[in-house]
Enzyme design. Sequence first.
Site, mmCIF file in Angstrom:
data_model
loop_
_atom_site.group_PDB
_atom_site.id
_atom_site.type_symbol
_atom_site.label_atom_id
_atom_site.label_comp_id
_atom_site.label_asym_id
_atom_site.label_seq_id
_atom_site.Cartn_x
_atom_site.Cartn_y
_atom_site.Cartn_z
ATOM 1 N N HIS A 32 0.846 -1.184 0.000
ATOM 2 C CA HIS A 32 0.000 0.000 0.000
ATOM 3 C C HIS A 32 0.876 1.226 0.000
ATOM 4 C CE1 HIS A 32 -3.146 2.820 1.194
ATOM 5 N NE2 HIS A 32 -3.976 1.932 0.709
ATOM 6 N N ASP A 42 -7.945 -5.519 0.173
ATOM 7 C CA ASP A 42 -8.410 -6.288 -0.979
ATOM 8 C C ASP A 42 -7.997 -7.745 -0.941
ATOM 9 O OD1 ASP A 42 -9.712 -4.176 -2.160
ATOM 10 O OD2 ASP A 42 -7.841 -3.392 -2.944
HETATM 11 N N1 CMC Z 1 4.112 -7.522 -4.821
HETATM 12 C C1 CMC Z 1 5.462 -7.508 -5.004
HETATM 13 N N2 CMC Z 1 6.232 -6.421 -4.837
HETATM 14 C C2 CMC Z 1 5.607 -5.268 -4.506
HETATM 15 C C3 CMC Z 1 4.221 -5.207 -4.319
HETATM 16 C C4 CMC Z 1 3.469 -6.382 -4.493
HETATM 17 N N3 CMC Z 1 2.144 -6.379 -4.326
HETATM 18 N N4 CMC Z 1 3.856 -3.929 -3.997
HETATM 19 C C5 CMC Z 1 4.985 -3.221 -3.991
HETATM 20 N N5 CMC Z 1 6.059 -4.020 -4.298
HETATM 21 C C6 CMC Z 1 7.468 -3.622 -4.345
HETATM 22 C C7 CMC Z 1 7.743 -2.795 -5.583
HETATM 23 O O1 CMC Z 1 8.159 -3.602 -6.663
HETATM 24 C C8 CMC Z 1 8.830 -1.862 -5.099
HETATM 25 O O2 CMC Z 1 10.039 -2.575 -5.112
HETATM 26 P P1 CMC Z 1 11.441 -1.792 -5.400
HETATM 27 O O3 CMC Z 1 11.591 -0.818 -4.277
HETATM 28 O O4 CMC Z 1 12.462 -2.893 -5.372
HETATM 29 O O5 CMC Z 1 11.294 -1.143 -6.730
HETATM 30 C C9 CMC Z 1 8.451 -1.600 -3.637
HETATM 31 O O6 CMC Z 1 7.688 -2.749 -3.224
HETATM 32 C C10 CMC Z 1 7.626 -0.332 -3.437
HETATM 33 O O7 CMC Z 1 6.493 -0.423 -4.284
HETATM 34 P P2 CMC Z 1 5.893 0.809 -5.094
HETATM 35 O O8 CMC Z 1 5.199 0.334 -6.317
HETATM 36 O O9 CMC Z 1 6.931 1.871 -5.265
HETATM 37 O O10 CMC Z 1 4.833 1.334 -4.056
HETATM 38 P P3 CMC Z 1 3.610 2.266 -4.386
HETATM 39 O O11 CMC Z 1 3.305 2.998 -3.148
HETATM 40 O O12 CMC Z 1 3.865 3.068 -5.619
HETATM 41 O O13 CMC Z 1 2.443 1.226 -4.762
HETATM 42 C C11 CMC Z 1 0.618 -0.241 -4.623
HETATM 43 C C12 CMC Z 1 1.461 0.812 -3.901
HETATM 44 C C13 CMC Z 1 -0.648 -0.531 -3.797
HETATM 45 C C14 CMC Z 1 0.160 0.301 -6.006
HETATM 46 C C15 CMC Z 1 1.459 -1.532 -4.800
HETATM 47 O O14 CMC Z 1 1.850 -2.034 -3.540
HETATM 48 C C16 CMC Z 1 0.730 -2.600 -5.602
HETATM 49 O O15 CMC Z 1 0.757 -2.572 -6.835
HETATM 50 N N6 CMC Z 1 0.047 -3.578 -4.891
HETATM 51 C C17 CMC Z 1 -0.751 -4.563 -5.555
HETATM 52 C C18 CMC Z 1 -2.082 -3.924 -5.944
HETATM 53 C C19 CMC Z 1 -2.993 -3.743 -4.744
HETATM 54 O O16 CMC Z 1 -3.155 -4.638 -3.918
HETATM 55 N N7 CMC Z 1 -3.640 -2.560 -4.687
HETATM 56 C C20 CMC Z 1 -4.632 -2.279 -3.654
HETATM 57 C C21 CMC Z 1 -4.268 -1.137 -2.775
HETATM 58 S S1 CMC Z 1 -5.371 -1.054 -1.362
HETATM 59 C C22 CMC Z 1 -6.880 -0.583 -2.008
HETATM 60 C C23 CMC Z 1 -6.911 0.815 -2.489
HETATM 61 O O17 CMC Z 1 -6.598 1.725 -1.698
HETATM 62 O O18 CMC Z 1 -7.276 1.025 -3.653
#
Ligand code: CMC
Length: 430
Positions: free
Chosen positions: A306, A364
Site C-alpha cells: 500500500h 483487498d
Molecule cells: N508484490 C510484489 N512487490 C511489490 C508489491 C506487491 N504487491 N507492492 C509493492 N512491491 C514492491 C515494488 O516492486 C517496489 O520494489 P522496489 O523498491 O524494489 O522497486 C516496492 O515494493 C515499493 O512499491 P511501489 O510500487 O513503489 O509502491 P507504491 O506505493 O507506488 O504502490 C501499490 C502501492 C498498492 C500500487 C502496490 O503495492 C501494488 O501494486 N500492490 C498490488 C495492488 C494492490 O493490492 N492494490 C490495492 C491497494 S489497497 C486498495 C486501495 O486503496 O485502492
Amino acid sequence: MSDTNAKLTIGDESWDLALQEGSVGPSVLDIAALYKNTGHFTYDPGFTSTASCESKITYIDGEQGTLLYRGYPIEQLADHGDFLETCYLLLYGELPTKAQKDDFVHRVTYHTMIHEQMSRFFTGFRRDAHPMAIMVGTVGALSAFYHDSTDISDPHQRMVASLRMIAKMPTLAAMAYKYHVGQPFVYPRNDLDYSSNFLHMCFAVPCEDYKVNPVLARAMDRIFILHADHEQNASTSTVRLAGSSGANPFACIAAGIACLWGPAHGGANEAALNMLAEIGSVDNIPEYVRRAKDKDDPFRLMGFGHRVYKNYDPRARIMQKTTHEVLAELGMRDDPLLEVAIELERIALNDEYFVEKKLYPNIDFYSGITLRALGFPTTMFTVLFALARTVGWIAQWKEMVEDPSQKIGRPRQLYTGYPSRDYMPISQRR
Ligand code: CMC
C-alpha cells in the site's frame, strides 16, 4: 494550526517557508508561494510527499496501521456502528443523535428509486459490458436527470445531490449487476435497511421469495464501512480535481469511479481473487512468491502493499474476521481459496523481501473471498467498492467546495520535450 518556519536555500539565496502543523501527523511545508517568490516548481510524481489539500475528514497513520474517520478508529465504527451512521459522520463531522440518525436514514431510504427513464440507459449497453463501465456511464448520466441539484453554489442543492448519490448508488449498482447476469431489475424496498435492501435488489428474483440473511447483511454493511473513505487516494483526488473546476457532483463522482476501476486501486480486489484462483493450491505458492520478487517479472502479489500503510492495513484485519464469519454462516469453512490466502499471507509475512519493503496484506486481499461467498461475480467487486466510497468522495468534494480558499487544481510540470522549434513543411520532413 501553528506556523513555524523552514528555510530553503538555493545557491546564495534563502527563503522562509511556513511549516504548518496538523492536529496529528507530519507537518507540511507550505510552498504555495514558492514559484512566485523563487521561480521554482517542486517535483513529486505520484504525490508521494505532497499534501494536496487541508482536510478534517479521514486520517491514516501508515506506520502504525491506524485509520480514523473524523477521529473515530475504523475498528470501533465497524464493530459498533452501521454504514448510514458512518455516512452521517463523514458528511457532517459528528456521530448523529437518535433523532438525527432517524431523519438521515429516512431521507436516504426515500431517495433510493431512480428516474424510470434511466433504466433505458442500461439496456443500451452490451450484455457483456463490465459493470464498472455501466457505472461510469450511468452515474455521470444522473446529472441529466436531477437538474435541481447540480448548482454547486447552493448548499441545499449540494446536500440533495449528496443524499441522492448515497441513496441511488446501491440501486444503480444492483441494476448493473442484474443487467450483467440477464435478470430483471428489482426495485428498492423501503422496509429494509441499506445493506439488506442492496442484497435484496441484487439477489431477489420475481419468481420466488428472497429472505435476506442478517449475518450476510451485517457483513455487507461492514464492508461498506471499511471502504467508505481513505483520505486523498487516487479516486478521491480525482473527484477533488474534477470538482475544483466547478463541475457538477454527479460528473465528479463518475470521474472518481473511472479512476477507481484501475487494478492498482479499486480493481485490486478482483485482481486478488483472480490471482488466488490462478495459484489454485498451496503447493504453487512458492512459485508465485518467487515471481513477485523477480524484478524482471511484472507479476505482483495483488492485495499486498500500500502507498500509505507500511504496517498491517487495519481494514484487512476486520475484513479477515468478516471473511471467516461469512464462510462459517454459509458452511464454506473449507473454501480452497481461503486456504491459499492464509498460507500465502503466512509465507509472505515471513519472507525477507516483503518484510524489508513493509508489504502487508491490504483490504483487498480478503475482500474478494468474502464478496464471492456473498454471491457476487468478480466483475462486481469494484462496483461495491465504488458504492461504499461514494460517501467519502462526496464528503471530500463538499469539504473542498465549501472551503473559501478553494482554487481550480492545476499542477505544473518538469518539461523535458523540445524547446521552441519552427514548423517544417511536409515536403522537407524526413
Ligand atoms: N508484490 C510484489 N512487490 C511489490 C508489491 C506487491 N504487491 N507492492 C509493492 N512491491 C514492491 C515494488 O516492486 C517496489 O520494489 P522496489 O523498491 O524494489 O522497486 C516496492 O515494493 C515499493 O512499491 P511501489 O510500487 O513503489 O509502491 P507504491 O506505493 O507506488 O504502490 C501499490 C502501492 C498498492 C500500487 C502496490 O503495492 C501494488 O501494486 N500492490 C498490488 C495492488 C494492490 O493490492 N492494490 C490495492 C491497494 S489497497 C486498495 C486501495 O486503496 O485502492
